[in-house]
Each structure stands twice: as C-alpha cells, then as structure tokens.
Scaffold this motif. Structure first.
Motif, mmCIF file in Angstrom:
data_model
loop_
_atom_site.group_PDB
_atom_site.id
_atom_site.type_symbol
_atom_site.label_atom_id
_atom_site.label_comp_id
_atom_site.label_asym_id
_atom_site.label_seq_id
_atom_site.Cartn_x
_atom_site.Cartn_y
_atom_site.Cartn_z
ATOM 1 N N LEU A 153 -6.714 1.758 1.152
ATOM 2 C CA LEU A 153 -7.079 0.398 0.758
ATOM 3 C C LEU A 153 -8.328 0.395 -0.117
ATOM 4 O O LEU A 153 -8.415 -0.373 -1.084
ATOM 5 N N GLU A 154 -9.287 1.263 0.205
ATOM 6 C CA GLU A 154 -10.496 1.360 -0.627
ATOM 7 C C GLU A 154 -10.145 1.874 -2.019
ATOM 8 O O GLU A 154 -10.683 1.404 -3.014
ATOM 9 N N GLU A 158 0.808 -1.213 0.000
ATOM 10 C CA GLU A 158 0.000 0.000 0.000
ATOM 11 C C GLU A 158 0.845 1.269 0.000
ATOM 12 O O GLU A 158 0.311 2.380 -0.023
ATOM 13 N N ALA A 159 2.181 1.118 -0.013
ATOM 14 C CA ALA A 159 3.061 2.285 -0.050
ATOM 15 C C ALA A 159 2.827 3.075 -1.332
ATOM 16 O O ALA A 159 2.678 2.502 -2.405
ATOM 17 N N ARG A 198 0.835 6.582 -6.825
ATOM 18 C CA ARG A 198 0.153 5.286 -6.961
ATOM 19 C C ARG A 198 0.681 4.358 -5.876
ATOM 20 O O ARG A 198 1.811 4.464 -5.444
ATOM 21 N N SER A 199 -0.141 3.409 -5.495
ATOM 22 C CA SER A 199 0.332 2.390 -4.557
ATOM 23 C C SER A 199 1.107 1.339 -5.337
ATOM 24 O O SER A 199 0.954 1.202 -6.554
ATOM 25 N N GLN A 221 6.204 5.957 2.521
ATOM 26 C CA GLN A 221 5.819 4.929 3.494
ATOM 27 C C GLN A 221 5.884 5.548 4.878
ATOM 28 O O GLN A 221 6.882 5.442 5.554
ATOM 29 N N SER A 222 4.831 6.176 5.301
ATOM 30 C CA SER A 222 4.871 6.846 6.596
ATOM 31 C C SER A 222 4.286 6.000 7.722
ATOM 32 O O SER A 222 4.401 6.347 8.875
ATOM 33 N N ARG A 223 3.673 4.887 7.373
ATOM 34 C CA ARG A 223 3.018 4.061 8.380
ATOM 35 C C ARG A 223 4.059 3.252 9.151
ATOM 36 O O ARG A 223 4.814 2.491 8.571
ATOM 37 N N PRO A 224 4.121 3.410 10.475
ATOM 38 C CA PRO A 224 5.049 2.603 11.270
ATOM 39 C C PRO A 224 4.687 1.121 11.164
ATOM 40 O O PRO A 224 3.516 0.770 11.036
ATOM 41 N N SER A 225 5.699 0.273 11.190
ATOM 42 C CA SER A 225 5.434 -1.160 11.088
ATOM 43 C C SER A 225 4.570 -1.621 12.244
ATOM 44 O O SER A 225 4.668 -1.118 13.354
#
Length: 117
Positions: free
Chosen positions: A107-108, A30-31, A61-62, A94-98
């Motif tokens: 995601l939608e 999703e990055a 784009r992802s 990619q800002s989402r922490p693991s």
C-alpha cells in the motif's frame, strides 16, 4: 484522426470495456499484475490500451498503479486487467485471502507511485 475533446477522454475508456463496469471476477486494487513471458497470441494486434498495460506490467504493478499510470479510471483498469488475465496475457498475483488486511508495504508503494503522478 482529429483530436478528442477533453470531455470525451472520460467516456472513451468505458467504450473499450464494452460498457462493462465490473470485472469478470473479484480483483483487488492492490493485486499485483505482470506480463506473461510468452503471450498466447500476437501482441501487435492488441488494442492500444492492452499494449500499454502489457508494456507497463513487464515488472509487477498493482491494479491501482496500472490505473494511475495508464490514466484509466480504476473500474476500467480492473475490467481490462481481468479480461487480459482470462485471455492469458497477464498473470495475477492475488495471494491474500479474502477478509485479511493488505500488505502495508504494498500500500505504501502504491501511495508513493500515485503521489509521483
């Protein structure tokens, strides 16, 4: 160049990655990926796959969208995107922490794009 048979279309992309199936670093599907404004080298000499990804990523784009829209297996797209980012051709977002959940809106959007295919 003679037309490739339908069976070879699944094998060929893996040749582009040099047989590698894992990206050089962890890359979430999703990055978001976007083309850098000023690539560090002449893009006219890039492979067709690289050029297609760069054209597609003029807007963010992802990785999943890149895979679907370029008709590449997800593993191949992840390897190519990671390589291109390391070469300075793409910017990763990619800002989402693991360990955290991905953004539901993203995601939608990915699901909607995949359904359009």
């Amino acid at each position: 160049m003679p037309e490739e048979s339908a069976g070879s279309s699944l094998v060929r992309p893996y040749a582009v990655t040099g047989g590698r199936v894992k990206p050089r670093y962890d890359l979430a599907i999703e990055a978001l990926v976007s083309t850098v404004p000023h690539p560090p080298r002449d893009t006219s000499v890039l492979t067709p796959e690289y050029r297609a990804i760069m054209d597609l990523c003029r807007s963010a784009r992802s990785v999943a969208e890149v895979s679907a829209l370029c008709r590449l297996p997800l593993g191949v797209a992840r390897v190519l995107v990671a390589d291109m980012a390391l070469e300075g051709l793409l910017r990763l977002h990619q800002s989402r922490p693991s360990g955290t959940q991905p953004d539901l809106r993203l995601l939608e959007r990915v699901l909607s794009g995949l359904r359009k295919l």
